[in-house]
Design a protein around this motif. Sequence first.
Motif, PDB file in Angstrom:
ATOM      1  N   PHE A  21       0.841  -1.199   0.000  1.00 39.93           N
ATOM      2  CA  PHE A  21       0.000   0.000   0.000  1.00 39.93           C
ATOM      3  C   PHE A  21       0.878   1.253   0.000  1.00 39.93           C
ATOM      4  N   VAL A  22       1.882   1.266   0.877  1.00 42.93           N
ATOM      5  CA  VAL A  22       2.780   2.411   0.976  1.00 42.93           C
ATOM      6  C   VAL A  22       3.600   2.574  -0.303  1.00 42.93           C
ATOM      7  N   ALA A  23       4.029   1.448  -0.871  1.00 41.80           N
ATOM      8  CA  ALA A  23       4.821   1.511  -2.099  1.00 41.80           C
ATOM      9  C   ALA A  23       4.018   2.124  -3.246  1.00 41.80           C
ATOM     10  N   ARG A  24       2.719   1.806  -3.319  1.00 37.99           N
ATOM     11  CA  ARG A  24       1.871   2.408  -4.355  1.00 37.99           C
ATOM     12  C   ARG A  24       1.714   3.911  -4.102  1.00 37.99           C
ATOM     13  N   LYS A  25       1.474   4.301  -2.862  1.00 40.03           N
ATOM     14  CA  LYS A  25       1.304   5.726  -2.546  1.00 40.03           C
ATOM     15  C   LYS A  25       2.591   6.509  -2.810  1.00 40.03           C
ATOM     16  N   ALA A  26       3.730   5.828  -2.606  1.00 35.60           N
ATOM     17  CA  ALA A  26       5.022   6.479  -2.846  1.00 35.60           C
ATOM     18  C   ALA A  26       5.436   6.407  -4.315  1.00 35.60           C
ATOM     19  N   LYS A  27       4.552   5.841  -5.153  1.00 41.14           N
ATOM     20  CA  LYS A  27       4.775   5.714  -6.598  1.00 41.14           C
ATOM     21  C   LYS A  27       5.934   4.785  -6.944  1.00 41.14           C
ATOM     22  N   VAL A  28       6.294   3.903  -6.009  1.00 39.00           N
ATOM     23  CA  VAL A  28       7.279   2.865  -6.310  1.00 39.00           C
ATOM     24  C   VAL A  28       6.617   1.771  -7.150  1.00 39.00           C
ATOM     25  N   PHE A  33       3.640  -1.918 -13.399  1.00 30.04           N
ATOM     26  CA  PHE A  33       4.512  -2.774 -12.588  1.00 30.04           C
ATOM     27  C   PHE A  33       3.723  -3.923 -11.979  1.00 30.04           C
ATOM     28  N   ASP A  34       2.527  -3.605 -11.425  1.00 28.36           N
ATOM     29  CA  ASP A  34       1.700  -4.636 -10.791  1.00 28.36           C
ATOM     30  C   ASP A  34       1.283  -5.705 -11.797  1.00 28.36           C
ATOM     31  N   GLY A  35       0.981  -5.266 -13.013  1.00 23.60           N
ATOM     32  CA  GLY A  35       0.575  -6.224 -14.040  1.00 23.60           C
ATOM     33  C   GLY A  35       1.679  -7.210 -14.374  1.00 23.60           C
ATOM     34  N   GLN A  36       2.887  -6.690 -14.566  1.00 25.82           N
ATOM     35  CA  GLN A  36       4.024  -7.562 -14.871  1.00 25.82           C
ATOM     36  C   GLN A  36       4.407  -8.422 -13.671  1.00 25.82           C
ATOM     37  N   PHE A  37       4.323  -7.849 -12.488  1.00 25.50           N
ATOM     38  CA  PHE A  37       4.635  -8.582 -11.254  1.00 25.50           C
ATOM     39  C   PHE A  37       3.643  -9.731 -11.059  1.00 25.50           C
ATOM     40  N   SER A  38       2.366  -9.456 -11.359  1.00 32.69           N
ATOM     41  CA  SER A  38       1.332 -10.489 -11.238  1.00 32.69           C
ATOM     42  C   SER A  38       1.593 -11.641 -12.206  1.00 32.69           C
ATOM     43  N   LYS A  39       1.998 -11.304 -13.415  1.00 31.59           N
ATOM     44  CA  LYS A  39       2.307 -12.343 -14.394  1.00 31.59           C
ATOM     45  C   LYS A  39       3.473 -13.205 -13.921  1.00 31.59           C
ATOM     46  N   LEU A  40       4.492 -12.557 -13.349  1.00 29.15           N
ATOM     47  CA  LEU A  40       5.632 -13.297 -12.818  1.00 29.15           C
ATOM     48  C   LEU A  40       5.186 -14.243 -11.708  1.00 29.15           C
ATOM     49  N   LEU A  41       4.325 -13.760 -10.835  1.00 33.02           N
ATOM     50  CA  LEU A  41       3.849 -14.583  -9.720  1.00 33.02           C
ATOM     51  C   LEU A  41       3.047 -15.782 -10.224  1.00 33.02           C
ATOM     52  N   MET A 202       9.319 -16.716  -3.188  1.00 37.74           N
ATOM     53  CA  MET A 202       9.036 -15.333  -3.563  1.00 37.74           C
ATOM     54  C   MET A 202       7.539 -15.061  -3.644  1.00 37.74           C
ATOM     55  N   THR A 203       6.732 -16.126  -3.724  1.00 39.85           N
ATOM     56  CA  THR A 203       5.305 -15.973  -3.969  1.00 39.85           C
ATOM     57  C   THR A 203       4.614 -15.161  -2.883  1.00 39.85           C
ATOM     58  N   THR A 204       4.861 -15.502  -1.629  1.00 46.23           N
ATOM     59  CA  THR A 204       4.164 -14.824  -0.540  1.00 46.23           C
ATOM     60  C   THR A 204       4.438 -13.325  -0.504  1.00 46.23           C
ATOM     61  N   PRO A 205       5.697 -12.879  -0.434  1.00 48.05           N
ATOM     62  CA  PRO A 205       5.924 -11.424  -0.406  1.00 48.05           C
ATOM     63  C   PRO A 205       5.440 -10.726  -1.670  1.00 48.05           C
ATOM     64  N   LEU A 209       2.579  -7.671  -1.652  1.00 51.48           N
ATOM     65  CA  LEU A 209       2.854  -6.350  -2.218  1.00 51.48           C
ATOM     66  C   LEU A 209       1.818  -5.984  -3.283  1.00 51.48           C
ATOM     67  N   ILE A 210       1.454  -6.939  -4.120  1.00 54.15           N
ATOM     68  CA  ILE A 210       0.485  -6.681  -5.181  1.00 54.15           C
ATOM     69  C   ILE A 210      -0.891  -6.368  -4.594  1.00 54.15           C
ATOM     70  N   ILE A 211      -1.302  -7.127  -3.585  1.00 56.29           N
ATOM     71  CA  ILE A 211      -2.600  -6.882  -2.949  1.00 56.29           C
ATOM     72  C   ILE A 211      -2.627  -5.499  -2.316  1.00 56.29           C
ATOM     73  N   GLY A 212      -1.560  -5.149  -1.594  1.00 60.19           N
ATOM     74  CA  GLY A 212      -1.496  -3.836  -0.973  1.00 60.19           C
ATOM     75  C   GLY A 212      -1.534  -2.717  -1.999  1.00 60.19           C
ATOM     76  N   SER A 213      -0.828  -2.899  -3.089  1.00 60.47           N
ATOM     77  CA  SER A 213      -0.813  -1.888  -4.149  1.00 60.47           C
ATOM     78  C   SER A 213      -2.189  -1.745  -4.780  1.00 60.47           C
ATOM     79  N   ALA A 214      -2.877  -2.870  -4.983  1.00 59.39           N
ATOM     80  CA  ALA A 214      -4.213  -2.823  -5.571  1.00 59.39           C
ATOM     81  C   ALA A 214      -5.199  -2.113  -4.645  1.00 59.39           C
TER      82      ALA A 214
END
Length: 312
Positions: A21-28, A33-41, A202-205, A209-214
Amino acid sequence: MSFESIESQMVILFLGIVLGFVARKAKVMNDQFDGQFSKLLLNVTLPCLIVSSVLMNEQLPDASTVGLIFLLSCASYAIILLIAFAVPFLLRFPKDRRGTYSFMIAFGNVGFIGFPVLSAIFGDQAILYAAIFNIPFNLLVFTVGVFMISEREGTIRERLLDGAKHVLSPTLISCFIAMALALLRITETGIIGQSLDTIGQMTTPAALLIIGSALAKMPIREMVSSARPYIASIFRLVVVPIAIFFVFRSFIADPLLLGTIVITSGMPVATNGTLLCLQYGGDLKTMTKGTFVSTVMSMLTIPLLAMMVMYL
């Protein structure tokens, strides 16, 4: 395991969501990014986690247990789908949204939340059980699930076939591989197994992160302003897993297996729903509300389900 230890695991997971959540608010993090990260997961780390749950497991279940888990999964989804179709109809939800609410009640977020939570609470053995249990989910979500939320024109058969084209996925393939390896009792704790296990961890973290960002991009006031998503979430998180518990507890002697099935059945609304709404013209606003509300509520309900399984 005590309530405190289960709750501590959920707090750890929650803090990972907060970081996203914080990473999304901080524009990290952002949508791209979330889309590509989700595909990787979904395409790499989660399949590795599922397969490594067999390869790194020195106490594999026998063939009869593997077959039992698959049959229990089919039976449980028959019950879940009956509840999912009946509730919106009996509660007289708006006709144009009944399918969306049925999806929310029927399908839980096993991939993003279920596997990480089970791993944190019960360990790798639960991951293997959940992988087998989750095979019917992957088959149903892209057929019956698409039919529930699709607003495209066409016959029932055409809509089901359209969704069926997307059934085959790395996650589903890894579930079948895990099931086959378990049946053949193949393990590999050397380089291959350890490599898959390392990547799988790596799946859990990543999921947190993706859920928090969403969640960070959702307007909170709008997400909590309607009563029906809460009703659907209660059925998804509480009524469905309790029904599964009382139906199957007399048939299952293994508390780990029963706990895995019950908690898997009590996951928040599947993120597949949001993706499928975008793809098939479903009610995205209602689906997003249900996903948000159920994800937040699950922080309390999942530990309570775990304690129910252990002490009843």
